[in-house]
Design an enzyme around this catalytic site. Structure first.
Site, short mmCIF file in Angstrom:
data_model
loop_
_atom_site.label_atom_id
_atom_site.label_comp_id
_atom_site.label_asym_id
_atom_site.label_seq_id
_atom_site.Cartn_x
_atom_site.Cartn_y
_atom_site.Cartn_z
N GLY A 82 0.84 -1.20 0.00
CA GLY A 82 0.00 0.00 0.00
C GLY A 82 0.87 1.24 0.00
N GLY B 132 -0.50 4.56 0.24
CA GLY B 132 -1.24 5.75 0.65
C GLY B 132 -0.41 6.55 1.63
N LEU B 133 -1.07 7.39 2.41
CA LEU B 133 -0.31 8.22 3.34
C LEU B 133 0.56 7.38 4.25
CD1 LEU B 133 -2.78 11.02 4.42
CD2 LEU B 133 -0.80 11.17 2.94
N ALA B 134 -0.02 6.34 4.83
CA ALA B 134 0.75 5.53 5.77
C ALA B 134 1.84 4.76 5.05
CB ALA B 134 -0.19 4.58 6.53
N SER C 186 -16.61 17.49 1.42
CA SER C 186 -15.82 17.62 2.65
C SER C 186 -16.63 18.14 3.82
CB SER C 186 -14.67 18.58 2.40
OG SER C 186 -14.11 18.94 3.65
N ARG D 113 -19.15 13.26 13.19
CA ARG D 113 -19.78 12.66 12.02
C ARG D 113 -20.90 11.68 12.36
NH1 ARG D 113 -14.23 11.67 8.59
NH2 ARG D 113 -14.04 13.83 7.97
N HIS E 22 -17.83 5.67 4.79
CA HIS E 22 -16.68 6.48 4.48
C HIS E 22 -15.38 5.90 5.01
CE1 HIS E 22 -14.24 9.91 3.76
NE2 HIS E 22 -14.08 10.18 5.03
N GLU F 149 -5.25 3.24 8.12
CA GLU F 149 -6.64 2.85 8.32
C GLU F 149 -6.80 1.35 8.54
OE1 GLU F 149 -9.26 4.25 5.22
OE2 GLU F 149 -11.03 3.34 6.12
N ARG G 285 -14.18 8.17 14.18
CA ARG G 285 -13.02 9.01 13.92
C ARG G 285 -13.45 10.45 13.70
NH1 ARG G 285 -10.90 11.09 9.58
NH2 ARG G 285 -12.06 9.85 8.04
#
Lengths: 645, 251, 221
Positions: free
Chosen positions: A42, A44-46, A286, A339, A409, A433, A443
């Site tokens: 992966g 992504g950000l992580a 957003s 949320r 989401h 995630e 979250r």
């Protein structure tokens, strides 16, 4: 039964745990790092931040992604921003407050130690990103600008227009690209990880399918890091990318890694409503829109009905006939409640017959902000989001209110990890995630980016050394060993089995069925009867899959249908685990709302006596999965009902 | 809506490929272009044919995975959007729609409408970053950046790396893509430090990968889904000249 | 300076071509200034003086070599770039590329080729005569460019070719003027509109100025 694994939370006061850990963690010398291989799945950000940071430290890193480029990972779609406790606006923020908001936002179902560390490193992330040349929004004085987000009463969110995730990911992608250029990271794009290889109880490699050629490939390492994101696509319609999947984590689960809190899924309140059966994906608007937009439905049911029939327009409804239900129910936080609260409130209004559009939508209205701030300011803040909305719906949000409805989401649940982000399989890490660790049952907005980058830049690079220090004498494996043969054979057998069915239903068709069951019975509001129904339906769906799936083409070519089929069967199995977990957790907390468990005014009612634990599930081939409970201990915060009134 | 689709089909990189004609009926004008292709694929699978392979992922216009050259234009007829944001209401009942992959020497076809854009990754690897390691950095607010510069930087940074600039360019040039990255960093003090090195390395990589030259036709700007400005190309040229003519030679 | 890179880099080639082009653009103004003396009612007195000066001054002779080199460089690079650009898309689109571009920019190479052909004619008529490679028209002195020009411009066929070629050159100039600034990196939001307007004014003035002469002669004689 007591929990058999150690979460390894360092001793000492909360604020000193991480410092203490870093002071005591074992190190690997530069010469030895060169001998150690790490697989990161992966980008992504992580994943990208971890692969880049580990490469910088001198490890040999192999980075894998299913996309054609690391830059396309779905972190890129995060819009609103990233939290940090910088307290630049001087509005009373601090590490402790960010920690507290996150724990409370997660409805007291996360570990204090992990969350505190997250808040602690949040500030470094901003420093790092600025140094990478990320064009954050700034004030005329040239300093960084902040905005506020749901669940917080301070402005701590840093942003780059409505494309924060994109910019942060491109920063990490840049760092990763630099390491690829320097040779410390080797990139494997268009690869699906289909199996985990274990040797002597440790994670030692992975099996991948080359999506272009269809070849089954073997890769060895001293540690495997999963950064594969969430499982929102189990609902078919979600804000996730089409390719987002749970397969790598699920294969790890089948090899013994615990899967924690699968029922904690987040429904985001501000998405563009569903408009037809052919729909393939939901688009998020957003949460930052809630800063300046007001959410309402008509006060009178007959008005709502006329709106649905398009006999009147929203402008025809006078202010006194509008129900700003979030401001009404939660005066302190208003439109900026977390949320889960906002989502449930929307569902409540729509279920009661006040919904607009198709009946499953509420208004997000900018009329007042447009008057107060002017079109230019609104355009500068949300221009691209407004454009996106208009593109999809054909309506102009500058003149008519947006319609929104909650959609799946984010998934807080995921692979169980200890303080070091290692799963219960030695050498197997889960970051971002895909792990369960920091967000509890819900979250907060702008915290996903924070967690992904915290894990990748500032936590894993320390903790992985503590494990690898003991592995310096472990020689590199070849891919010819029996453990690899076996894992590759397993994978090939599974793929062949799917190809041989040649039934009648396409993968998408079955996926829609799965999504329907999940949304209907394991969705925003859950109850015992529905969950039991899901647990009846899902095994049937699994049988249907193995009897009637149809995958055209062959295994030895670029074949998107076989990719999707493999992902779907894992989603079906995961769906069952989610329903099981949701059924057992007979309390309402965060994103998990059990209709039987609510206060008289419709708020979630936790049951701290019975459920202050992490539900970690262990796979068992023969029997049903086994539930292991890790008790959560709270020392710094007091458990309270979450009140945003 | 009923549509005739003329789609480029090509089994793999070595296959010659060609245009095949398909019919889809009952398409909702509210569905997206990809949802229309999903419908077609559903039909093909049910009719025991191979579905059309196309690149897509986020389906919200930000990941840059999707491509498609639709009726002679990248990402279809509308400005400022990607194919996944294109909705069928932009077409009329009875239309014939031509769908082709991006065409460029640097973007070879993998299958049907999917091309390999790895060349873009290689250009970024050559220098599309600020060379800082994790940690050991100054406070985020240590260096103020004029708001204007931050905004211009962000304008350039909005690039999603989809390759529409290359696809639309008569010369298959990647100048807009490369210049957007160079401009993003050049506008910020953190990135400016390396401009001289970066611009030379990235242009060199771009040239080596077989992209064409810019002939200032500006199709890239017109077709870019993020509307990146060609002023970035001028900025890149300026910096390239500075690096080659004014800057001291390194090493 | 890394010469090798400047020579081979795409931007290097473009910049060289642009600089050469800008030089030619300047020269055209001088050329136009001299040619416009043709429409004075002085039986070519000024024009003869000017062409006499251009033909005998040593500085001008040096300048002539530089000019020739610039022209050659501009053309060679144009052909190289065109060829490279064709190579960069070996498989063409099935459906013609309809991407939004300015109409003129698409035909830079084509208008360039037309100009080159015209230049050959032009050289045969004047420059090569001066060099002595080609004989002047019968009865005209080798250095009497005024009579040569007058003979040509009073010929309707030649004038028509001349006018068409110059209209196309106007198109070429309009795009190339602003294009050169873009290539040289001088495109700012501060100057962008100005440069575009200047390009248009320049192209119209040059094309119209040159065209004025055959029109004048066709009407007068």
């Amino acid at each position: 039964m007591s929990f058999p694994f150690n979460a390894k939370i360092p001793a000492g006061p909360l604020a000193e745990k991480w410092t203490r850990y870093r002071g005591e963690a074992k190190l690997v010398s530069p010469a030895n790092k060169r001998k150690l291989d790490i697989i990161v799945v992966g980008t992504g950000l992580a994943g990208a931040s971890a692969a880049a940071s580990l490469g910088e430290l001198g490890y040999n890193v192999k980075a894998f992604c299913y996309q054609d480029s690391p830059r396309r990972a779905h972190s890129i779609a995060a819009q609103g921003g990233i939290n940090a406790a910088k307290n630049y606006p001087n509005d009373g923020d601090s590490i402790h407050r960010l920690f507290f908001d996150t724990i409370k936002g997660g409805d007291y179902r996360s570990r204090e130690g992990n969350v505190y560390r997250l808040a602690e490193v949040s500030n470094q992330i901003i420093d790092q990103c600025v140094a990478q040349g990320i064009p954050f929004a700034r004030t005329y004085g040239g300093l960084l600008d902040n905005r506020s987000f749901g669940g917080a009463q301070v402005s701590r969110t840093f942003y780059a227009r409505g494309q924060t995730g994109q910019q942060l990911l491109l920063g990490a992608y840049g760092a990763l690209s630099r390491q690829i250029h320097l040779g410390s990271v080797k990139l494997y794009p268009r690869r699906d990880m289909l199996n985990l290889v274990m040797e002597n109880g440790k994670a030692r490699g992975i099996i991948t399918r080359n999506l272009v050629t269809g070849e089954i490939e073997r890769h060895t390492a001293h540690a495997v890091v999963l950064a594969t994101g969430g499982y929102g696509n189990v609902y078919y319609l979600s804000t996730n990318a089409m390719g987002s999947n749970i397969t790598p984590a699920w294969q790890a689960y089948r090899k013994g890694a615990l899967f924690a809190n699968p029922c904690f899924t987040q429904i985001h309140p501000t998405c563009i409503p569903v408009h037809g059966d052919f729909q393939s994906k939901l688009t998020l608007m957003s949460e930052s829109l809630r800063n300046d937009g007001r959410i309402w439905v008509p006060k009178k049911q007959e008005d709502a009905e006329k709106l649905r029939k398009k006999q009147i327009t929203p402008a025809d409804i006078p202010a006194e006939d509008r129900d700003y239900y979030l401001e009404r129910r939660y005066p302190a936080f208003g439109n900026l409640v977390p949320r889960d609260v906002a989502s449930r409130a929307a569902k409540e209004r729509c279920d009661a017959g006040f919904g607009v559009g198709t009946g499953l939508a509420v208004y997000l209205d900018f009329e007042e902000s447009l008057k107060r701030l002017g079109k230019e300011v609104i355009e500068e803040r949300y221009g691209n989001l407004f454009q996106m909305y208009e593109q999809i719906t054909g309506e102009n949000p500058y003149t008519t209110p947006m319609m929104i409805y909650p959609a799946v989401h984010y998934t807080m649940g995921g692979l169980w990890v200890d303080y070091e982000l290692m799963t219960n399989i030695p050498g197997l890490y889960a970051i971002g995630e895909v792990n369960f660790s920091d967000h509890g049952a819900n979250r907060l907005g702008a915290s996903a980016l924070m967690q992904g980058l915290a894990d990748g830049y500032f936590i894993l690079p320390y903790t992985i050394g503590n494990y690898l220090a003991a592995e310096i004498h472990t020689p590199r494996m070849t891919t010819k060993e029996p453990s690899f043969d076996q894992a590759a054979a397993e994978t090939e057998a599974r793929l062949n089995r799917i190809m041989q069915i040649q039934g009648k239903q396409s993968v998408d068709k079955l996926h829609k069925k799965l999504g329907h069951i999940m949304w209907e019975y394991v969705g925003m509001g859950r109850n015992e009867a529905g969950l039991r129904k899901a647990l009846e339906e899902l095994p049937k769906l699994k049988e249907e899959f193995w009897a009637d799936i149809k995958v055209p083409g062959t295994l030895h070519e670029f074949n998107p249908e076989i990719e999707k089929a493999g992902r779907l069967i894992d989603f079906i199995e995961l769906g069952e685990l989610i329903a099981r977990d949701a059924l057992l957790r007979a309390e309402s907390c965060g994103g998990h709302f059990r209709e039987e468990m609510q206060t008289s005014d419709g708020e979630a009612k936790r049951d701290d006596e019975h459920f202050t634990h992490v539900s970690a599930w262990q796979f068992n081939e023969e029997t049903e999965p086994v539930l292991l409970r890790e008790d959560l201990v709270f020392e710094a915060v007091e458990l309270k009902q979450r009140i945003y009134k | 809506m009923d549509l005739t689709l003329k789609i480029w089909r090509q089994k793999n990189a070595t296959d010659r490929g060609g245009i095949l004609t398909y019919k889809v009926t009952g398409v909702s004008p509210d569905s997206s272009f990809f949802e229309m292709l999903d419908m077609l694929n559903q039909q093909l699978i049910e009719g025991n044919q191979e579905p059309v392979a196309f690149d897509h992922d986020c389906r919200e216009g930000i990941c840059g995975t999707c491509s498609l050259f639709i009726n002679g234009r990248p990402h279809g007829p509308k400005r400022g959007i990607t194919t996944c944001q294109l909705h069928m209401r932009s077409f009329s009942n009875g239309d014939t729609i031509y769908i082709e992959p991006w065409r460029a020497r640097a973007f070879p076809v993998i299958k049907d409408l999917i091309v390999d854009r790895g060349a873009f990754d290689k250009i970024i690897q050559a220098g599309g970053y600020v060379s800082v390691n994790t940690g050991g950095i100054p406070d985020a607010n240590a260096i103020p950046v004029p708001k204007f510069n931050a905004e211009r930087s962000m304008d350039a940074a909005a690039c999603i790396g989809c390759g529409a600039c290359v696809a639309s360019c008569a010369n298959a040039s990647a100048m807009l893509f490369v210049s957007a990255k160079i401009a993003q960093f050049d506008y910020l003090p953190q990135g400016k430090v390396e401009t001289t090195r970066r611009v030379q390395a990235m242009v060199q990589a771009m040239d080596a990968l077989g992209f064409g030259n810019c002939s200032n036709m500006y199709a890239c700007e017109a077709e870019c889904p993020k509307e990146i400005s060609i002023a970035n190309i001028a900025l890149m040229n300026r910096n390239f000249l500075k690096a080659k003519v004014c800057a001291e030679k390194e090493g | 300076m890394n010469n090798r890179l400047l020579k081979f880099a795409s931007i290097g080639k473009k910049v060289t071509m642009g600089l050469a082009g800008l030089f030619l653009i300047l020269f055209l103004l001088v050329h136009l200034g001299i040619n416009l003396t043709l429409i004075r009612n002085d039986e070519g007195e000024w024009f003869r003086a000017a062409s006499g000066f251009m033909g005998s001054n040593y500085l001008v002779k040096v300048f002539e070599i530089v000019l020739g080199a610039a022209l050659l460089l501009h053309m060679i690079l144009g052909v190289i770039l065109w060829f490279e650009n064709r190579m960069s898309r070996p498989v063409r689109y099935f459906r013609t590329n309809r991407s939004d571009t300015s109409f003129l920019s698409k035909y830079m190479f084509h208008t360039g080729v037309v100009i080159a052909v015209f230049l050959v004619i032009h050289f045969i008529n004047f420059y090569f005569v001066k060099l002595g490679i080609v004989d002047p028209p019968p009865g005209v002195d080798t250095h009497d460019f005024y009579t040569m020009a007058r003979l040509l411009f009073t010929n309707p066929v030649y004038s028509a070719i001349y006018i068409v070629a110059l209209i196309l050159m106007g198109f070429h100039l309009n795009h190339s003027f602003q294009s050169a600034f873009q290539t040289l990196g001088l495109n700012h939001n501060r100057y962008y509109t100005l440069i575009k307007r200047m390009a248009l004014v320049y192209a119209v003035v040059v094309a119209a100025g040159f065209i004025l002469i055959p029109v004048f002669y066709l009407i007068k004689y």
